[in-house]
Design a protein around this motif. Structure first.
Motif, PDB file in Angstrom:
ATOM      1  N   ARG A  53     -44.724 -79.236 -56.883  1.00  0.00           N
ATOM      2  CA  ARG A  53     -44.880 -79.863 -58.201  1.00  0.00           C
ATOM      3  C   ARG A  53     -43.812 -79.355 -59.179  1.00  0.00           C
ATOM      4  NH1 ARG A  53     -51.398 -79.644 -59.280  1.00  0.00           N
ATOM      5  NH2 ARG A  53     -51.982 -81.222 -57.742  1.00  0.00           N
ATOM      6  N   ASN A  56     -40.483 -80.994 -58.415  1.00  0.00           N
ATOM      7  CA  ASN A  56     -40.479 -82.384 -58.883  1.00  0.00           C
ATOM      8  C   ASN A  56     -40.352 -82.455 -60.404  1.00  0.00           C
ATOM      9  OD1 ASN A  56     -40.566 -83.618 -56.413  1.00  0.00           O
ATOM     10  ND2 ASN A  56     -42.799 -83.781 -56.362  1.00  0.00           N
ATOM     11  N   ASP A  57     -41.050 -81.582 -61.123  1.00  0.00           N
ATOM     12  CA  ASP A  57     -40.929 -81.552 -62.583  1.00  0.00           C
ATOM     13  C   ASP A  57     -39.510 -81.191 -62.996  1.00  0.00           C
ATOM     14  OD1 ASP A  57     -43.573 -82.223 -62.828  1.00  0.00           O
ATOM     15  OD2 ASP A  57     -44.255 -80.168 -63.253  1.00  0.00           O
ATOM     16  N   LYS A  59     -36.735 -81.743 -61.286  1.00  0.00           N
ATOM     17  CA  LYS A  59     -35.881 -82.911 -61.022  1.00  0.00           C
ATOM     18  C   LYS A  59     -36.049 -83.965 -62.111  1.00  0.00           C
ATOM     19  CE  LYS A  59     -35.578 -82.464 -55.999  1.00  0.00           C
ATOM     20  NZ  LYS A  59     -35.949 -83.059 -54.706  1.00  0.00           N
ATOM     21  N   THR A  60     -37.277 -84.174 -62.552  1.00  0.00           N
ATOM     22  CA  THR A  60     -37.543 -85.142 -63.619  1.00  0.00           C
ATOM     23  C   THR A  60     -36.862 -84.711 -64.916  1.00  0.00           C
ATOM     24  OG1 THR A  60     -39.682 -85.643 -62.612  1.00  0.00           O
ATOM     25  CG2 THR A  60     -39.362 -86.320 -64.900  1.00  0.00           C
ATOM     26  N   ILE A  61     -36.943 -83.439 -65.242  1.00  0.00           N
ATOM     27  CA  ILE A  61     -36.317 -82.925 -66.468  1.00  0.00           C
ATOM     28  C   ILE A  61     -34.799 -83.041 -66.381  1.00  0.00           C
ATOM     29  CG2 ILE A  61     -35.905 -80.806 -67.781  1.00  0.00           C
ATOM     30  CD1 ILE A  61     -38.830 -80.062 -67.222  1.00  0.00           C
ATOM     31  N   GLU A  62     -34.212 -82.745 -65.226  1.00  0.00           N
ATOM     32  CA  GLU A  62     -32.761 -82.880 -65.065  1.00  0.00           C
ATOM     33  C   GLU A  62     -32.322 -84.333 -65.232  1.00  0.00           C
ATOM     34  OE1 GLU A  62     -31.758 -81.165 -61.300  1.00  0.00           O
ATOM     35  OE2 GLU A  62     -31.762 -79.123 -62.092  1.00  0.00           O
ATOM     36  N   ALA A  63     -33.112 -85.262 -64.700  1.00  0.00           N
ATOM     37  CA  ALA A  63     -32.778 -86.685 -64.861  1.00  0.00           C
ATOM     38  C   ALA A  63     -32.842 -87.082 -66.333  1.00  0.00           C
ATOM     39  CB  ALA A  63     -33.729 -87.549 -64.038  1.00  0.00           C
ATOM     40  N   ARG A  64     -33.838 -86.578 -67.052  1.00  0.00           N
ATOM     41  CA  ARG A  64     -33.953 -86.888 -68.489  1.00  0.00           C
ATOM     42  C   ARG A  64     -32.795 -86.274 -69.267  1.00  0.00           C
ATOM     43  NH1 ARG A  64     -39.049 -88.822 -70.674  1.00  0.00           N
ATOM     44  NH2 ARG A  64     -37.820 -88.554 -72.549  1.00  0.00           N
ATOM     45  N   GLN A  67     -29.814 -88.439 -68.861  1.00  0.00           N
ATOM     46  CA  GLN A  67     -29.944 -89.608 -69.731  1.00  0.00           C
ATOM     47  C   GLN A  67     -29.660 -89.228 -71.174  1.00  0.00           C
ATOM     48  OE1 GLN A  67     -33.891 -91.056 -69.016  1.00  0.00           O
ATOM     49  NE2 GLN A  67     -33.351 -92.075 -67.098  1.00  0.00           N
TER      50      GLN A  67
END
Length: 186
Positions: A53, A56-57, A59-64, A67
């Protein structure tokens, strides 16, 4: 096979064993080891789930964040466009202001010489003559030597009006921290 038997020694039964006091039985030892292994396995599974988890969190933060960097670049480009628009408007206003000051200075110079300012002022929107105010002292002295009466001669040269300066340019300076400054270059 020979068997030795003594009548006084009791016979040993193989099926039933007596436990030694203070020493745990093997079944109990295997149960404790199995319970410990089950506990360690449960802890490992729980840690793996939380680690999964967390990854995954992350990776989500890096994608944000990626952006956000793209958004910052778009906003920076729009701000630069707005800055350039304002600069061009300021430059246009500066040129118009300099032209107005030039006309005002010309009118003041004409008034000082006794000429009516309204009569000699060009019509609005009409281009100013390029030779206005460019008469030199040599031209005036040549007219005087040409036989003109000094009493009747009015000087034909006028005070030179400085034309507006060159259009100022701006140099864009972006610092490492992302701030943008504009420096005026003449």
């Amino acid at each position: 096979m020979t068997m030795i038997s003594e009548p006084d020694v009791p016979a040993i039964e193989l099926g039933h064993r007596e436990t030694v006091p203070g020493k745990p039985s093997r079944a109990r030892m295997i149960g404790v080891i199995a319970a410990g292994a089950l506990l360690v396995t449960a802890i490992n599974v729980t840690a793996a789930v939380y680690l999964y988890r967390g990854v995954n969190d992350l990776k989500t933060i890096e994608a944000r964040l990626d952006q956000l960097g793209q958004f910052e670049q778009r906003i920076g480009a729009r701000i630069d466009t707005v800055n350039n628009g304002f600069q061009s408007r300021f430059e246009t206003l500066d040129r118009q202001l300099q032209a107005s000051f030039g006309r005002i200075n010309g009118d003041v110079a004409r008034l000082e010489q006794g000429q009516p300012a309204a009569a000699s002022a060009p019509a609005p929107g009409a281009p100013e003559p390029s030779m206005l105010g460019n008469t030199t002292v040599a031209d005036a002295s040549a007219a005087y030597e040409g036989g003109a009466d000094p009493a009747d001669a009015q000087p034909s040269f006028k005070r030179k009006v400085a034309p507006p300066g060159p259009n100022p340019s701006y140099q864009r300076i972006q610092q490492p921290d992302g701030k943008v400054y504009y420096k005026k270059i003449n």
